[in-house]
Design an enzyme around this catalytic site. Structure first.
Site, short mmCIF file in Angstrom:
data_model
loop_
_atom_site.label_atom_id
_atom_site.label_comp_id
_atom_site.label_asym_id
_atom_site.label_seq_id
_atom_site.Cartn_x
_atom_site.Cartn_y
_atom_site.Cartn_z
CG ASP A 181 0.59 -4.03 2.16
OD1 ASP A 181 0.68 -4.88 3.07
OD2 ASP A 181 1.46 -3.17 1.95
CG ASP B 62 -0.42 -0.18 2.51
OD1 ASP B 62 0.81 -0.29 2.61
OD2 ASP B 62 -1.19 -0.20 3.50
CB SER B 63 4.59 1.69 -0.06
OG SER B 63 4.80 0.59 -0.92
CD GLU C 88 8.12 -0.39 7.40
OE1 GLU C 88 7.16 -1.11 7.09
OE2 GLU C 88 8.29 0.76 6.94
CD GLU D 24 0.60 -1.81 8.29
OE1 GLU D 24 0.28 -1.04 9.22
OE2 GLU D 24 1.01 -1.40 7.18
CE LYS E 165 3.42 -5.93 3.73
NZ LYS E 165 2.91 -4.83 4.60
O1 KIV Z 1 3.65 -1.10 1.66
C1 KIV Z 1 4.81 -1.53 1.55
O2 KIV Z 1 5.51 -1.29 0.56
C2 KIV Z 1 5.33 -2.35 2.64
C3 KIV Z 1 6.79 -2.67 2.61
C4 KIV Z 1 7.61 -1.49 2.95
C5 KIV Z 1 7.11 -3.83 3.49
O3 KIV Z 1 4.63 -2.70 3.52
#
Ligand code: KIV
Length: 270
Positions: free
Chosen positions: A88, A49-50, A187, A120, A118
């Protein structure tokens, strides 16, 4: 690395850990880069989600939507058929209720055809991880600096520095493994703590800003290629200088258009 040396199934992740093979993961948001990454031997791709920050220009990941994530993840899968791809789950798609989490993760699996999701969090999210894995959705967990909680954490800072916080993080790591997570992103965690967590788990840890003892590493692709100028955190190694290369190419194009040098005869039709 030839395709057969990549982890091909989720179950390969724990196998690679037992064999002491390091995993190289990168974020990826589109088919074009996915093709390049697959051809360069990357083990895992994460549609993070970055992308809401890197591509969308936002300050945090909080506004990423499931629809946007699914769009990008589908593109990555079309570009890289041989590589395990995780997506994510964005903020508020899995925290409200377990039923919503299963529905949203299921949508990601069905519509983007990814191999896993993924999310959190630690002990508080373990029942959700259990519910997802119970219906056959592989889950990669994420501890330490969890970007969806950036405001609660007071910024993008190293986590688990004092003994109590380190113990909490270790307990969270054991809880997500127990709930069925297949891997864990760590992280911004001190090296010694990442080493302790890695030694305590049978699933691989994948570090970003977590030192060399993790079972794998992940970086944001655009950062490590040097496309994201001005972003220079201590943990980031830039393997390319693509911002400069892009600017040089664009300047030359602009010059040539303005001077009439482009298009020449070889780039025009008779
Ligand atoms: O959103 C993302 O790119 C991430 C990575 C930095 C692990 O969660």
């Amino acid at each position: 690395m030839p395709a057969e040396r990549r982890p091909r199934h989720i179950t390969d992740l724990a196998l690679w850990k037992r064999e002491g093979r390091k995993l190289a993961m990168l974020t990826c948001y589109d088919a074009l880069f996915a093709r390049l990454l697959e051809g360069s031997g990357v083990d895992l791709m994460l549609v993070g989600d970055s992308l809401h920050q890197v591509l969308g220009g936002h300050d945090t990941t909080l506004g990423a939507t499931l629809d946007a994530m699914i769009y990008h993840a589908g593109a990555v899968r079309r570009g890289a058929r041989e590589t395990l791809v995780f997506i994510d789950l964005p903020f508020l798609t899995y925290q409200v209720s377990i039923a919503e989490a299963v529905r949203n993760a299921g949508r990601a699996m069905q519509e983007a055809d990814v191999h896993g999701v993924k999310l959190e969090g630690g002990r508080h999210i373990a029942p959700t991880i259990q519910a997802l894995t119970d219906v056959g959705i592989p889950v990669m967990a994420h501890l330490g600096l969890t970007p969806q909680s950036v405001h609660q954490l007071g910024g993008y800072k190293v986590q688990g520095r004092d003994a109590a916080a380190a113990d909490r993080l270790l307990a969270d790591a054991k809880a997500v493994e127990e709930a069925g997570a297949c891997a864990l992103v760590l992280e911004l965690v001190p090296t010694a703590l990442a080493k302790r967590v890695t030694a305590a788990l049978a699933i691989p840890t994948i570090g970003i800003g977590a030192g060399p003892h993790c079972d794998g590493q992940v970086l944001v692709l655009h950062d490590m290629l040097g496309l994201n100028e001005g972003f220079d955190p201590k943990f980031l190694k830039k393997y390319g200088t693509l911002a400069g290369a892009t600017r040089d190419a664009v300047r030359q194009y602009v010059d040539e258009v303005q001077s009439g040098k482009f298009p020449d005869k070889s780039h025009s039709f008779e």
